[in-house]
Design a protein around this motif. Sequence first.
Motif, PDB file in Angstrom:
ATOM      1  N   PRO A 461       4.270   0.293  -9.280  1.00 37.17           N
ATOM      2  CA  PRO A 461       3.753   1.581  -8.784  1.00 37.17           C
ATOM      3  C   PRO A 461       2.368   1.871  -9.348  1.00 37.17           C
ATOM      4  O   PRO A 461       2.012   1.410 -10.440  1.00 37.17           O
ATOM      5  CB  PRO A 461       4.789   2.589  -9.297  1.00 37.17           C
ATOM      6  N   GLU A 462       1.602   2.633  -8.601  1.00 37.67           N
ATOM      7  CA  GLU A 462       0.254   2.988  -9.040  1.00 37.67           C
ATOM      8  C   GLU A 462       0.307   3.698 -10.393  1.00 37.67           C
ATOM      9  O   GLU A 462       1.114   4.606 -10.610  1.00 37.67           O
ATOM     10  CB  GLU A 462      -0.412   3.892  -8.003  1.00 37.67           C
ATOM     11  N   GLY A 463      -0.532   3.257 -11.303  1.00 36.10           N
ATOM     12  CA  GLY A 463      -0.594   3.861 -12.627  1.00 36.10           C
ATOM     13  C   GLY A 463       0.472   3.399 -13.585  1.00 36.10           C
ATOM     14  O   GLY A 463       0.563   3.896 -14.712  1.00 36.10           O
ATOM     15  N   ALA A 464       1.302   2.418 -13.159  1.00 40.17           N
ATOM     16  CA  ALA A 464       2.383   1.920 -14.011  1.00 40.17           C
ATOM     17  C   ALA A 464       2.117   0.456 -14.371  1.00 40.17           C
ATOM     18  O   ALA A 464       1.055  -0.080 -14.075  1.00 40.17           O
ATOM     19  CB  ALA A 464       3.725   2.078 -13.296  1.00 40.17           C
ATOM     20  N   ASP A 465       3.092  -0.195 -14.989  1.00 35.91           N
ATOM     21  CA  ASP A 465       2.951  -1.612 -15.319  1.00 35.91           C
ATOM     22  C   ASP A 465       4.196  -2.368 -14.884  1.00 35.91           C
ATOM     23  O   ASP A 465       5.140  -1.779 -14.348  1.00 35.91           O
ATOM     24  CB  ASP A 465       2.670  -1.818 -16.817  1.00 35.91           C
ATOM     25  N   ARG A 466       4.202  -3.686 -15.122  1.00 37.41           N
ATOM     26  CA  ARG A 466       5.264  -4.548 -14.588  1.00 37.41           C
ATOM     27  C   ARG A 466       6.616  -4.323 -15.266  1.00 37.41           C
ATOM     28  O   ARG A 466       7.634  -4.827 -14.792  1.00 37.41           O
ATOM     29  CB  ARG A 466       4.866  -6.006 -14.708  1.00 37.41           C
ATOM     30  N   LEU A 467       6.647  -3.576 -16.363  1.00 39.64           N
ATOM     31  CA  LEU A 467       7.897  -3.299 -17.070  1.00 39.64           C
ATOM     32  C   LEU A 467       8.494  -1.950 -16.675  1.00 39.64           C
ATOM     33  O   LEU A 467       9.463  -1.497 -17.287  1.00 39.64           O
ATOM     34  CB  LEU A 467       7.662  -3.352 -18.576  1.00 39.64           C
ATOM     35  N   THR A 468       7.943  -1.322 -15.638  1.00 35.42           N
ATOM     36  CA  THR A 468       8.442  -0.023 -15.180  1.00 35.42           C
ATOM     37  C   THR A 468       9.866  -0.149 -14.649  1.00 35.42           C
ATOM     38  O   THR A 468      10.192  -1.100 -13.920  1.00 35.42           O
ATOM     39  CB  THR A 468       7.517   0.545 -14.100  1.00 35.42           C
ATOM     40  N   THR A 469      10.709   0.818 -14.987  1.00 36.04           N
ATOM     41  CA  THR A 469      12.124   0.801 -14.596  1.00 36.04           C
ATOM     42  C   THR A 469      12.476   2.069 -13.825  1.00 36.04           C
ATOM     43  O   THR A 469      11.683   3.008 -13.733  1.00 36.04           O
ATOM     44  CB  THR A 469      13.015   0.703 -15.844  1.00 36.04           C
ATOM     45  N   ASN A 470      13.687   2.095 -13.306  1.00 32.19           N
ATOM     46  CA  ASN A 470      14.251   3.295 -12.687  1.00 32.19           C
ATOM     47  C   ASN A 470      15.284   3.917 -13.614  1.00 32.19           C
ATOM     48  O   ASN A 470      15.868   3.237 -14.460  1.00 32.19           O
ATOM     49  CB  ASN A 470      14.910   2.978 -11.350  1.00 32.19           C
ATOM     50  N   GLY A 471      15.532   5.197 -13.422  1.00 29.72           N
ATOM     51  CA  GLY A 471      16.546   5.896 -14.194  1.00 29.72           C
ATOM     52  C   GLY A 471      17.149   7.007 -13.359  1.00 29.72           C
ATOM     53  O   GLY A 471      16.744   7.220 -12.204  1.00 29.72           O
ATOM     54  N   PRO A 472      18.108   7.744 -13.889  1.00 26.60           N
ATOM     55  CA  PRO A 472      18.743   8.822 -13.117  1.00 26.60           C
ATOM     56  C   PRO A 472      17.711   9.862 -12.710  1.00 26.60           C
ATOM     57  O   PRO A 472      17.020  10.438 -13.548  1.00 26.60           O
ATOM     58  CB  PRO A 472      19.774   9.396 -14.093  1.00 26.60           C
ATOM     59  N   GLY A 473      17.576  10.071 -11.408  1.00 27.42           N
ATOM     60  CA  GLY A 473      16.626  11.033 -10.881  1.00 27.42           C
ATOM     61  C   GLY A 473      15.191  10.568 -10.905  1.00 27.42           C
ATOM     62  O   GLY A 473      14.284  11.318 -10.520  1.00 27.42           O
ATOM     63  N   GLN A 474      14.951   9.325 -11.337  1.00 22.40           N
ATOM     64  CA  GLN A 474      13.594   8.793 -11.412  1.00 22.40           C
ATOM     65  C   GLN A 474      13.576   7.362 -10.866  1.00 22.40           C
ATOM     66  O   GLN A 474      13.620   6.397 -11.631  1.00 22.40           O
ATOM     67  CB  GLN A 474      13.070   8.813 -12.852  1.00 22.40           C
ATOM     68  N   GLU A 475      13.546   7.257  -9.561  1.00 21.16           N
ATOM     69  CA  GLU A 475      13.546   5.951  -8.915  1.00 21.16           C
ATOM     70  C   GLU A 475      12.158   5.670  -8.354  1.00 21.16           C
ATOM     71  O   GLU A 475      11.959   5.560  -7.138  1.00 21.16           O
ATOM     72  CB  GLU A 475      14.624   5.884  -7.829  1.00 21.16           C
ATOM     73  N   GLY A 476      11.196   5.537  -9.253  1.00 20.56           N
ATOM     74  CA  GLY A 476       9.818   5.304  -8.826  1.00 20.56           C
ATOM     75  C   GLY A 476       9.563   3.914  -8.305  1.00 20.56           C
ATOM     76  O   GLY A 476       8.607   3.681  -7.567  1.00 20.56           O
ATOM     77  N   VAL A 477      10.415   2.951  -8.688  1.00 15.42           N
ATOM     78  CA  VAL A 477      10.270   1.578  -8.208  1.00 15.42           C
ATOM     79  C   VAL A 477      11.179   1.391  -7.001  1.00 15.42           C
ATOM     80  O   VAL A 477      12.405   1.440  -7.115  1.00 15.42           O
ATOM     81  CB  VAL A 477      10.626   0.555  -9.299  1.00 15.42           C
ATOM     82  N   GLY A 478      10.569   1.211  -5.858  1.00 16.17           N
ATOM     83  CA  GLY A 478      11.325   1.031  -4.620  1.00 16.17           C
ATOM     84  C   GLY A 478      10.452   0.367  -3.590  1.00 16.17           C
ATOM     85  O   GLY A 478       9.426  -0.247  -3.903  1.00 16.17           O
ATOM     86  N   LEU A 479      10.829   0.481  -2.347  1.00 15.89           N
ATOM     87  CA  LEU A 479      10.096  -0.149  -1.253  1.00 15.89           C
ATOM     88  C   LEU A 479       9.117   0.827  -0.623  1.00 15.89           C
ATOM     89  O   LEU A 479       9.412   2.013  -0.482  1.00 15.89           O
ATOM     90  CB  LEU A 479      11.077  -0.657  -0.190  1.00 15.89           C
ATOM     91  N   ARG A 480       7.973   0.313  -0.242  1.00 14.55           N
ATOM     92  CA  ARG A 480       7.013   1.104   0.533  1.00 14.55           C
ATOM     93  C   ARG A 480       6.473   0.242   1.661  1.00 14.55           C
ATOM     94  O   ARG A 480       6.606  -0.989   1.651  1.00 14.55           O
ATOM     95  CB  ARG A 480       5.873   1.601  -0.355  1.00 14.55           C
ATOM     96  N   ASP A 481       5.902   0.884   2.651  1.00 11.56           N
ATOM     97  CA  ASP A 481       5.364   0.156   3.799  1.00 11.56           C
ATOM     98  C   ASP A 481       4.196  -0.718   3.374  1.00 11.56           C
ATOM     99  O   ASP A 481       3.404  -0.366   2.493  1.00 11.56           O
ATOM    100  CB  ASP A 481       4.913   1.127   4.881  1.00 11.56           C
ATOM    101  N   LEU A 482       4.108  -1.877   4.033  1.00  7.95           N
ATOM    102  CA  LEU A 482       3.015  -2.815   3.786  1.00  7.95           C
ATOM    103  C   LEU A 482       2.396  -3.179   5.124  1.00  7.95           C
ATOM    104  O   LEU A 482       3.112  -3.457   6.097  1.00  7.95           O
ATOM    105  CB  LEU A 482       3.549  -4.073   3.095  1.00  7.95           C
ATOM    106  N   GLU A 483       1.101  -3.177   5.186  1.00  8.10           N
ATOM    107  CA  GLU A 483       0.412  -3.501   6.432  1.00  8.10           C
ATOM    108  C   GLU A 483       0.623  -4.970   6.791  1.00  8.10           C
ATOM    109  O   GLU A 483       0.493  -5.862   5.947  1.00  8.10           O
ATOM    110  CB  GLU A 483      -1.081  -3.212   6.295  1.00  8.10           C
ATOM    111  N   VAL A 484       0.957  -5.212   8.047  1.00  7.08           N
ATOM    112  CA  VAL A 484       1.140  -6.572   8.542  1.00  7.08           C
ATOM    113  C   VAL A 484       0.547  -6.641   9.947  1.00  7.08           C
ATOM    114  O   VAL A 484       0.669  -5.692  10.734  1.00  7.08           O
ATOM    115  CB  VAL A 484       2.635  -6.974   8.536  1.00  7.08           C
ATOM    116  N   GLY A 485      -0.106  -7.749  10.256  1.00 10.02           N
ATOM    117  CA  GLY A 485      -0.736  -7.905  11.559  1.00 10.02           C
ATOM    118  C   GLY A 485      -0.286  -9.169  12.259  1.00 10.02           C
ATOM    119  O   GLY A 485       0.122 -10.143  11.627  1.00 10.02           O
ATOM    120  N   VAL A 486      -0.353  -9.144  13.578  1.00  7.92           N
ATOM    121  CA  VAL A 486      -0.066 -10.317  14.400  1.00  7.92           C
ATOM    122  C   VAL A 486      -1.297 -10.590  15.245  1.00  7.92           C
ATOM    123  O   VAL A 486      -1.742  -9.725  16.009  1.00  7.92           O
ATOM    124  CB  VAL A 486       1.169 -10.099  15.295  1.00  7.92           C
ATOM    125  N   GLN A 487      -1.849 -11.788  15.097  1.00  2.65           N
ATOM    126  CA  GLN A 487      -3.059 -12.151  15.828  1.00  2.65           C
ATOM    127  C   GLN A 487      -3.002 -13.632  16.178  1.00  2.65           C
ATOM    128  O   GLN A 487      -2.706 -14.474  15.318  1.00  2.65           O
ATOM    129  CB  GLN A 487      -4.310 -11.867  14.978  1.00  2.65           C
TER     130      GLN A 487
END
Length: 510
Positions: A461-487
Amino acid sequence: MTRARIVVDRDFTAGEVPRRLFGSFVEHMGRCVYTGIYEPGHPSADEDGFRTDVLDLVSEMGPTVIRYPGGNFVSGYRWTDGIGPVEDRPRRLDGAWHTVESNRFGLHEFMAWARKAGVEVMEAINLGTAGVEEARALVEYANHPGGTYWSDLRRKNGAEEPFDIRLWCLGNEMDGPWQIGHKTATEYGRLAQETAKAMRLVDPGLELVACGSSNSGMPTFGAWEETVLTHTYEEVDFISLHAYYQEHDGDAASFLASSVDTDHFISRVAATADAVGAKLKSKKQINLSFDEWNVWYQRGLDTEDQPHRIAEQPWREHPRVIEDTYNVTDAVVVGTLLNSLLRHGDRVQIANQAQLVNVIAPIRSEEGGPAWRQTIFHPFARTAALAKGQILQTVVSSDQHETARFGDVDTVDVASTYDAANGQVALFLANRGLDEAADVEVELRGLVADEGAVAEVLTVPEGADRLTTNGPGQEGVGLRDLEVGVQDGRVRLSLPPLSWACVQVPVREG
């Protein structure tokens, strides 16, 4: 900038995606059962005491088959302790995890939970302190319609219809000196052979898994599989594999390449099984059951919930045991391990991530409190949902980077599937690089990519590091949309550093 070119062809496949590849594991260990899937009195508990908040997350995660009740636990477990009126069930000492087992949750409760979760059951039997007769009786109790002692006892205990369990493990990690009832390969092979015969005399339609090595680092690895299969080849359908991975001494590059080890492990066990089959002149093929795998921090931790410290504690009911908290790096590794299993889906027909709740698990819960998704939840859930149809053989040309353990490895890791019924290719990609984004181009042969491709990514996540975790009520690490193209018929996307992504591409044959 890292670059990778991937080619997939509709006509080059590794067979159908095995739905049992997306299995999980529930053991009577720590808080996996008690306060995990089962907690009467919890605000979300249903009439059977099952936590519906956990059931909702299990449904979202999408496991297809659950291995039960162990694990090390099963090698000292009397299955008869977990049937009949709960108030009459005995309390026992569990030597495997130095705990007190109340037996409030047993076979009937697990079958009821499995029905609500919509999962197949993979039952493990005790071949440590028990043997042929206990296994034969359990099959009769679980699967025979009625009119015999054990089947009528099941009906008396409230289950009129058979449980109809098809998939069975013949013990657990019997090569391990830590195992209650540890045996040599010859001792176990003969016992497993005779147990399999007796079980099939009760129910010929069973599918049986023989114990392979506990891990590929065991001193008997290879020789164990050869000896066990020499005895059991015609009686069993699968040989098991177990593997756990962790980061050592800050060597993230080697940790992120763990699936290289998984690939080699699978290939060696398959080759050994085939060699035994050739020696025996058998016409059948033994497939693989990777029925324990995950990230597990076994070394470097000295807290009281670690296995080497458990025996120092007083005897307790369901204490906290190996409740690892997972970070972004762990999630990317889990994604690559799933890729390895998919790539070998022609031989790995069953796989179980260990475990489902609390104990080295994608789902965590607190007694009386919330349940939440750990970081490793997301690659499993999306792969289980999207990997359908045929496994495509992928040809990857990727920039590489050096690792201390595996030498040079591809920076981009990939698996892919083609679902002809829904007209969709699914790509599962990981960027193992810590510092650079990866530009990826995918060429589809025999298929034409249409507009409308979508992608999701798990990364730091932005402003975090690779050791970032999730906890109760704090699920900051998850899936987000990623741009993909077909050409020009090619799929293009850029993977952030240290990321796992899934891509859905609408296609038509052409």
